[in-house]
Design an enzyme around this catalytic site. Sequence first.
Site, short mmCIF file in Angstrom:
data_model
loop_
_atom_site.label_atom_id
_atom_site.label_comp_id
_atom_site.label_asym_id
_atom_site.label_seq_id
_atom_site.Cartn_x
_atom_site.Cartn_y
_atom_site.Cartn_z
N HIS A 15 25.17 -0.57 -26.47
CA HIS A 15 25.30 -1.29 -25.21
C HIS A 15 26.64 -1.02 -24.51
O HIS A 15 26.71 -1.06 -23.28
CB HIS A 15 25.11 -2.78 -25.44
CG HIS A 15 23.68 -3.13 -25.75
ND1 HIS A 15 23.31 -4.23 -26.50
CD2 HIS A 15 22.51 -2.49 -25.42
CE1 HIS A 15 21.99 -4.26 -26.60
NE2 HIS A 15 21.49 -3.22 -25.96
N HIS A 34 11.92 1.44 -23.98
CA HIS A 34 11.65 0.66 -25.21
C HIS A 34 12.38 -0.67 -25.05
O HIS A 34 13.28 -1.01 -25.81
CB HIS A 34 12.13 1.40 -26.46
CG HIS A 34 11.54 2.76 -26.64
ND1 HIS A 34 12.08 3.89 -26.08
CD2 HIS A 34 10.44 3.17 -27.32
CE1 HIS A 34 11.35 4.94 -26.41
NE2 HIS A 34 10.35 4.54 -27.16
N SER A 90 18.97 -4.60 -23.89
CA SER A 90 19.38 -3.71 -22.81
C SER A 90 18.79 -4.08 -21.44
O SER A 90 19.49 -3.96 -20.43
CB SER A 90 19.04 -2.26 -23.16
OG SER A 90 17.71 -2.13 -23.58
N GLU A 100 7.47 -2.16 -22.30
CA GLU A 100 7.37 -2.71 -23.65
C GLU A 100 5.89 -2.86 -24.01
O GLU A 100 5.11 -3.41 -23.23
CB GLU A 100 8.08 -4.06 -23.76
CG GLU A 100 7.97 -4.72 -25.11
CD GLU A 100 8.41 -3.82 -26.25
OE1 GLU A 100 7.66 -3.70 -27.23
OE2 GLU A 100 9.52 -3.23 -26.16
N ASP A 132 3.04 2.14 -23.20
CA ASP A 132 3.68 2.96 -24.23
C ASP A 132 4.74 3.86 -23.60
O ASP A 132 4.54 4.39 -22.50
CB ASP A 132 2.61 3.80 -24.93
CG ASP A 132 3.19 4.65 -26.03
OD1 ASP A 132 3.48 4.10 -27.11
OD2 ASP A 132 3.37 5.87 -25.82
N ASP A 151 15.27 4.08 -26.86
CA ASP A 151 15.81 3.61 -28.14
C ASP A 151 14.72 2.94 -28.97
O ASP A 151 14.72 1.74 -29.17
CB ASP A 151 17.01 2.67 -27.93
CG ASP A 151 16.63 1.41 -27.15
OD1 ASP A 151 15.66 1.46 -26.37
OD2 ASP A 151 17.28 0.37 -27.34
#
Length: 302
Positions: free
Chosen positions: A19, A42, A102, A120, A145, A166
């Site tokens: 971060h 993600h 994030s 997500e 996805d 990530d």
Amino acid sequence: MLSYQHDYHAGNFADVHKHLVLWQVLQSLRGRDKPFVALDLHAGAGGYDLTGTRARKTAEAVTGIGRLWAAESTLPVVVPEFLDTLRTMQPRPPRLTEYPGSPLLIQARLRDHDRLIACELHPEAYERLQARLGGDARCNVHKRDAREAARALFPPEPRRGLALLDPSYERKAEYREVAEMVTTIHRRWNTGIILVWYPVLAGRPDHAMREHLRAEIDAPWLISELRIAPDPERHLGLAGSGMLVVRPPWQLEARLPEVLAPVWQLLDPEGAGGLYQAAVLENGVGDPTLRRVDIKQGTSRP
């Protein structure tokens, strides 16, 4: 991978490293008046309760963000700015009881004309993220996805911005999938900054991914690793955190050691690991070898 729950690991040393690198990139994008878009492929749940059962079971935040929270006055100015943002997000200030993922950190740095697209797939995480961001017109939450998003969402508008990848890397195939996603994004969006987080583990499964990207992508790049173990090959569990930045902002390679060196010293008080960096910038300038940063001299060595 639908089984992964970041609540167990939120606020650990790897989150802090990831971060703070992301924060520096966002600061660079905010340095110009032009709008930017951030795509978090993600995204996770957005926020994580550090007092909950999952977080308390591992207590990883205690030796991560907890150490920064307790030593703010000794850190470079960028870190207190980061912590100030975290402070505004606390449901029970001044206590540190929640750690933002994030997407919430990105949201905090958006201006009126900037955008966040957060993806997500996990049902529970998606619902939690939608609840946190759904009321902000600058933010779009997608239940999709990341691999499909890498094909469908690029190039975005505006063309200026960043993409963050990530995943949990619970499946070995994710290293290959990330390399393929980055290659796809780079081909479709040759102006964006791409950030890839990866774990530093025994066997270094990230090596093949990084070598693939170095061979496939003809663009400047930078790698930052914060390690808490002297030899990842002899360490059980997470030995370090890595961030690969494709097309890093100007002077990021110089700013990161200044910010991260004192942070590493707090996160690794015994000095077992180290801060490592490598970069190949415009016109081939830089050092492609991952070297340990000399904390006292501000330079790097093998």
